[in-house]
Design an enzyme around this catalytic site. Structure first.
Site, PDB file in Angstrom:
ATOM      1  N   CYS A   9     -26.233  48.526 -54.058  1.00 16.48           N
ATOM      2  CA  CYS A   9     -27.148  49.358 -54.835  1.00 16.48           C
ATOM      3  C   CYS A   9     -28.396  49.577 -53.978  1.00 16.48           C
ATOM      4  O   CYS A   9     -28.347  49.365 -52.766  1.00 16.48           O
ATOM      5  CB  CYS A   9     -27.472  48.732 -56.195  1.00 16.48           C
ATOM      6  SG  CYS A   9     -28.466  47.222 -56.143  1.00 16.48           S
ATOM      7  N   ASN A  12     -30.737  45.627 -54.235  1.00 17.20           N
ATOM      8  CA  ASN A  12     -29.937  44.400 -54.237  1.00 17.20           C
ATOM      9  C   ASN A  12     -30.550  43.303 -55.107  1.00 17.20           C
ATOM     10  O   ASN A  12     -30.496  42.122 -54.779  1.00 17.20           O
ATOM     11  CB  ASN A  12     -29.700  43.912 -52.806  1.00 17.20           C
ATOM     12  CG  ASN A  12     -28.609  42.850 -52.675  1.00 17.20           C
ATOM     13  OD1 ASN A  12     -28.725  41.947 -51.863  1.00 17.20           O
ATOM     14  ND2 ASN A  12     -27.560  42.952 -53.460  1.00 17.20           N
ATOM     15  N   CYS A  14     -30.489  44.071 -58.893  1.00 18.14           N
ATOM     16  CA  CYS A  14     -29.975  44.338 -60.248  1.00 18.14           C
ATOM     17  C   CYS A  14     -28.465  44.586 -60.234  1.00 18.14           C
ATOM     18  O   CYS A  14     -27.676  43.680 -60.472  1.00 18.14           O
ATOM     19  CB  CYS A  14     -30.690  45.528 -60.892  1.00 18.14           C
ATOM     20  SG  CYS A  14     -32.451  45.277 -61.197  1.00 18.14           S
ATOM     21  N   ARG A  15     -28.072  45.823 -59.960  1.00 16.84           N
ATOM     22  CA  ARG A  15     -26.668  46.225 -60.087  1.00 16.84           C
ATOM     23  C   ARG A  15     -25.732  45.510 -59.123  1.00 16.84           C
ATOM     24  O   ARG A  15     -24.689  45.003 -59.538  1.00 16.84           O
ATOM     25  CB  ARG A  15     -26.529  47.737 -59.911  1.00 16.84           C
ATOM     26  CG  ARG A  15     -27.202  48.527 -61.010  1.00 16.84           C
ATOM     27  CD  ARG A  15     -27.211  50.005 -60.710  1.00 16.84           C
ATOM     28  NE  ARG A  15     -28.105  50.294 -59.585  1.00 16.84           N
ATOM     29  CZ  ARG A  15     -28.276  51.489 -59.052  1.00 16.84           C
ATOM     30  NH1 ARG A  15     -27.582  52.516 -59.505  1.00 16.84           N
ATOM     31  NH2 ARG A  15     -29.131  51.680 -58.069  1.00 16.84           N
ATOM     32  N   SER A  16     -26.073  45.477 -57.852  1.00 17.32           N
ATOM     33  CA  SER A  16     -25.116  44.917 -56.893  1.00 17.32           C
ATOM     34  C   SER A  16     -24.943  43.398 -57.001  1.00 17.32           C
ATOM     35  O   SER A  16     -23.805  42.920 -56.960  1.00 17.32           O
ATOM     36  CB  SER A  16     -25.420  45.362 -55.459  1.00 17.32           C
ATOM     37  OG  SER A  16     -26.709  45.019 -55.052  1.00 17.32           O
ATOM     38  N   ASP A 120     -29.161  52.693 -63.087  1.00 19.21           N
ATOM     39  CA  ASP A 120     -30.032  51.624 -62.606  1.00 19.21           C
ATOM     40  C   ASP A 120     -30.865  51.092 -63.770  1.00 19.21           C
ATOM     41  O   ASP A 120     -31.757  51.786 -64.272  1.00 19.21           O
ATOM     42  CB  ASP A 120     -30.943  52.155 -61.499  1.00 19.21           C
ATOM     43  CG  ASP A 120     -31.690  51.051 -60.775  1.00 19.21           C
ATOM     44  OD1 ASP A 120     -31.725  49.912 -61.286  1.00 19.21           O
ATOM     45  OD2 ASP A 120     -32.235  51.334 -59.699  1.00 19.21           O
TER      46      ASP A 120
END
Length: 152
Positions: A9, A12, A14-16, A120
């Site tokens: 993401c 690095n 939150c999402r990933s 996001d």
């Protein structure tokens, strides 16, 4: 050598790292031997821990998460079999910096299910956004693992 996956993401945090943690748990539950990591296309949060709401939603679903933010490197394009981008903006950034000797398959993670980007949750910064992110990552993880299970 096990199959390897890098979830990417922007920052690095939150999402990933959430996607990495979910994929590790699901792969283990399915008995799949896969090396999984995550990184960001930016270097805004070097060595930072995942965002607190990321940690909260993973804890809610008993998903172990331990990560230190890092930026994608040129070596990642040769080290990993798959580099999965959280959204089209990060996919474009990955493609733009992809070295000529890259061996990884670089694609939108959503291409394994619905073709959609993962929103996001950092921008909304509320519990609902992180819950939606978690559920989307879980669905994408299961779709991805289903597609590659015979290669593991």
């Amino acid at each position: 050598m096990p199959l390897s996956v890098l979830v990417v993401c922007h920052g690095n945090i939150c999402r990933s790292p959430m996607g990495e943690a979910i994929m590790k748990k699901e792969a283990a539950a399915k008995g799949l031997n896969i090396t999984i990591d995550s990184a960001g296309t930016s270097n805004e949060h070097p060595r930072s821990h995942p965002y607190p709401r990321t940690l909260d939603v993973c804890k809610k679903y008993n998903v172990p998460i331990k990560h230190s933010a890092r930026q994608v490197t040129d070596a990642d394009y040769r080290t990993f079999d798959y580099i999965l981008a959280a959204d089209s903006k990060n996919l474009s950034a990955l493609e733009a910096r992809k070295p000529r000797n890259a061996t990884a398959t670089v694609c939108l993670w959503g291409s394994y299910l619905d073709g959609k980007s993962i929103s996001d949750p950092w921008w909304a910064d509320d519990e609902e956004a992180f819950e939606e992110c978690y559920q989307h990552c879980l669905k994408l993880t299961n779709a991805f693992l289903e597609k590659i299970k015979d290669d593991v």
